[in-house]
Design an enzyme around this catalytic site. Structure first.
Site, mmCIF file in Angstrom:
data_model
loop_
_atom_site.group_PDB
_atom_site.id
_atom_site.type_symbol
_atom_site.label_atom_id
_atom_site.label_comp_id
_atom_site.label_asym_id
_atom_site.label_seq_id
_atom_site.Cartn_x
_atom_site.Cartn_y
_atom_site.Cartn_z
ATOM 1 N N GLU A 163 28.688 -46.124 9.589
ATOM 2 C CA GLU A 163 27.674 -45.521 8.721
ATOM 3 C C GLU A 163 27.062 -44.250 9.309
ATOM 4 O OE1 GLU A 163 24.740 -48.473 7.681
ATOM 5 O OE2 GLU A 163 26.190 -49.670 6.577
ATOM 6 N N GLU B 27 31.494 -54.431 5.634
ATOM 7 C CA GLU B 27 30.191 -55.116 5.620
ATOM 8 C C GLU B 27 29.792 -55.335 4.169
ATOM 9 O OE1 GLU B 27 26.774 -53.455 7.693
ATOM 10 O OE2 GLU B 27 28.043 -52.814 9.351
HETATM 11 C C1 BG6 Z 1 24.188 -51.813 7.914
HETATM 12 C C2 BG6 Z 1 24.360 -51.653 9.395
HETATM 13 O O1 BG6 Z 1 23.470 -50.710 7.477
HETATM 14 O O2 BG6 Z 1 23.474 -52.843 7.390
HETATM 15 C C3 BG6 Z 1 23.828 -52.828 10.213
HETATM 16 O O3 BG6 Z 1 25.655 -51.319 9.780
HETATM 17 C C4 BG6 Z 1 22.591 -53.399 9.563
HETATM 18 O O4 BG6 Z 1 23.609 -52.381 11.514
HETATM 19 C C5 BG6 Z 1 22.976 -53.909 8.182
HETATM 20 O O5 BG6 Z 1 21.975 -54.377 10.335
HETATM 21 C C6 BG6 Z 1 21.850 -54.567 7.400
HETATM 22 O O6 BG6 Z 1 20.767 -53.721 7.253
HETATM 23 P P1 BG6 Z 1 19.346 -54.049 7.888
HETATM 24 O O7 BG6 Z 1 18.634 -52.756 7.929
HETATM 25 O O8 BG6 Z 1 18.702 -55.046 6.979
HETATM 26 O O9 BG6 Z 1 19.599 -54.597 9.244
#
Ligand code: BG6
Length: 464
Positions: free
Chosen positions: A166, A365
């Site tokens: 990202e 993800e």
């Molecule tokens: C993604 C990232 O943006 O989402 C992770 O690659 C992150 O590092 C995940 O933890 C979930 O978002 P957040 O901000 O709720 O942790």
């Protein structure tokens, strides 16, 4: 109906080094921007929980890899922390880090779980941040050296590499919207940071392809489909296209097509925000595109033409060109404040198929962070996260549709394996297949969704 996936589909999850490993006495790790920020301002972090402990993967990795097996993983992504491997960003390599990452990689392979390794997950070594971080071209050189060291040390066993996770997020968080160190608001710097990151990715890809390694290298992008409020309103459509150029196509086009979108260049040119480049850069970016694309998908971006005259900063900001649109009836994850829109994942796959040469890709993800999961613990001590299973199914149906229509998608990784430290949100929202008890030495317990995922992976699909 059975939703069946190819027999070699990748099932697994993603984590990052900084969110799971923790900092341990005498581990030789240098500080990253997260360690520094927590030291400066612990109150910026939820419940003042900082990056020192996280989930203790550094000491518990063997146990965790067994839990991965029990939850159906055939692949798993983590990142090598630059500040662990090379504490000052350049120079001496920390042998304890080499040993740790070797152990993790070997243990994964011994358990038939393919390691996917990412090189940068928001974690600039502090020593380099002090010299400007991604604002400075020297960081690009340092990053390429770091990447080469990783390929040399681990490339005999790691066959899937990713240059960045990202990359737009540190640009947004660090230089526009203040949720990453150094927390400044300066769009000119943001553009330079983004440009150097894209250049660093292409240079690492070049280095990998020039080495004698036989794996693949790509990048992981958070793609947030940009939907106009009204498709028949040209002003809404125009605003959505600008948001798409800034937040998606900036890295998608440069990574897959090897060029920056012309509308983005025009926009930066108009406001005198074009980055400083050097001769040969654009050719290098053109000639060194990704082999594979990881897609992180959480939420769409709904846009309408600018209506308000609110200025977020003295200087230019992306939000000068559009407003966010709250679509009536949208489904929300209230804990994270993100809309859940399952069809978005299908729209991304269709876009990649139609406009990006159907690049080989996977969902790297996707997930749902929920606060207060203790409420769902049953008498056997298991979190009954049926909402997470529904979330998974809802997205997998659309991924399946994409597959049927010819999308080149090879796998699905959930965010995340075990509950982990979510940056400023620390342990507020839990995302894992495996619960982590903060009050009991980070004890792990597989959630209902973890068992469901195991069956999904064993059957290569699910019945509905
Ligand atoms: C993604 C990232 O943006 O989402 C992770 O690659 C992150 O590092 C995940 O933890 C979930 O978002 P957040 O901000 O709720 O942790």
């Amino acid at each position: 109906m059975k939703y069946e996936f190819p027999s070699d589909f990748w099932w697994g999850s993603a984590v990052s080094g900084p969110q799971t490993e923790g900092v341990h006495e005498n581990d030789g790790k240098g500080a990253s921007i997260w360690d520094q920020w927590y030291q400066e301002d612990p109150e910026a972090f939820f419940d003042q929980v900082g990056p020192e402990e996280t989930s203790l993967f550094y000491t518990k990795y063997k146990e965790d890899i067994q839990l991965m097996k029990q939850t159906g993983h055939n692949s798993f992504r983590t990142s090598i922390q630059w500040s662990r491997l090379i504490p000052n960003g350049v120079g001496e390599v920390n042998q304890k880090a080499v040993e740790f990452y070797n152990n993790v990689i070997d243990e994964l392979i011994a358990n038939d779980i393919e390691p996917f390794i990412n090189l940068y997950h928001f974690d600039m070594p502090m020593a380099l941040q002090e010299k400007g971080g991604w604002e400075s071209r020297e960081t690009v050189d340092a990053y390429v050296e770091f990447a080469k060291i990783c390929f040399d040390l681990f490339g005999d066993r790691v066959k899937k590499w990713f240059t960045h996770n990202e990359p737009i997020v540190p640009v947004e968080g660090g230089y526009l919207y203040q949720f990453h160190y150094p927390n400044i608001v300066n769009m000119k710097k943001a553009v330079q940071v983004g440009y150097h990151t894209a250049l660093s990715s292409a240079r690492a890809i070049k280095a990998y392809h020039e080495s004698d390694q036989d794996g693949e290298i790509g990048i992981i992008l958070n793609l947030t489909p940009s939907y106009p409020r009204d498709e028949n309103n040209p002003e809404d459509v125009k605003a959505a296209k600008i948001a798409d150029a800034i937040f998606n196509r900036s890295f998608l086009d440069s990574s897959v097509k090897g060029e920056f979108p012309s509308d983005l260049i025009e926009l930066f040119d108009e406001i005198d925000h074009l980055p400083v480049t050097e001769p040969g850069d654009l050719e290098l970016i053109k000639n060194n595109t990704v082999d594979i694309l990881g897609v992180n998908y959480y939420q769409p971006r709904r846009i309408k033409a600018k209506e308000s005259d609110t200025k977020l900063a003295d200087g230019p900001m992306p939000d000068d060109y559009f407003d966010y649109y709250e679509m009536p009836g949208r489904k929300m994850n209230p804990h994270r404040g993100w809309e859940i829109y399952e069809k978005g994942v299908y729209d991304i796959l269709t876009n990649l198929r139609e406009n990006y040469g159907n690049i080989k890709c996977f969902i790297s993800e996707n997930g749902m962070g929920v606060e207060g999961e203790e409420k769902f613990i049953n008498e056997d001590g298991q979190v009954e996260d049926d909402y997470r299973i529904e979330f998974l199914k809802d997205h997998l149906r659309y991924i399946h549709k994409g597959l049927e229509e010819g999308s080149n998608i090879r796998g699905y990784h959930m965010w995340t394996c075990m509950d982990n430290w979510s940056w400023m949100n620390a342990y507020k929202n839990r995302y894992g297949f495996i619960a982590v008890d903060l009050d009991d030495n980070r004890k792990r317990t597989i959630k209902k969704s973890g068992y469901w995922f195991n069956e999904l992976s064993n059957n290569n699909g699910f019945n509905d």
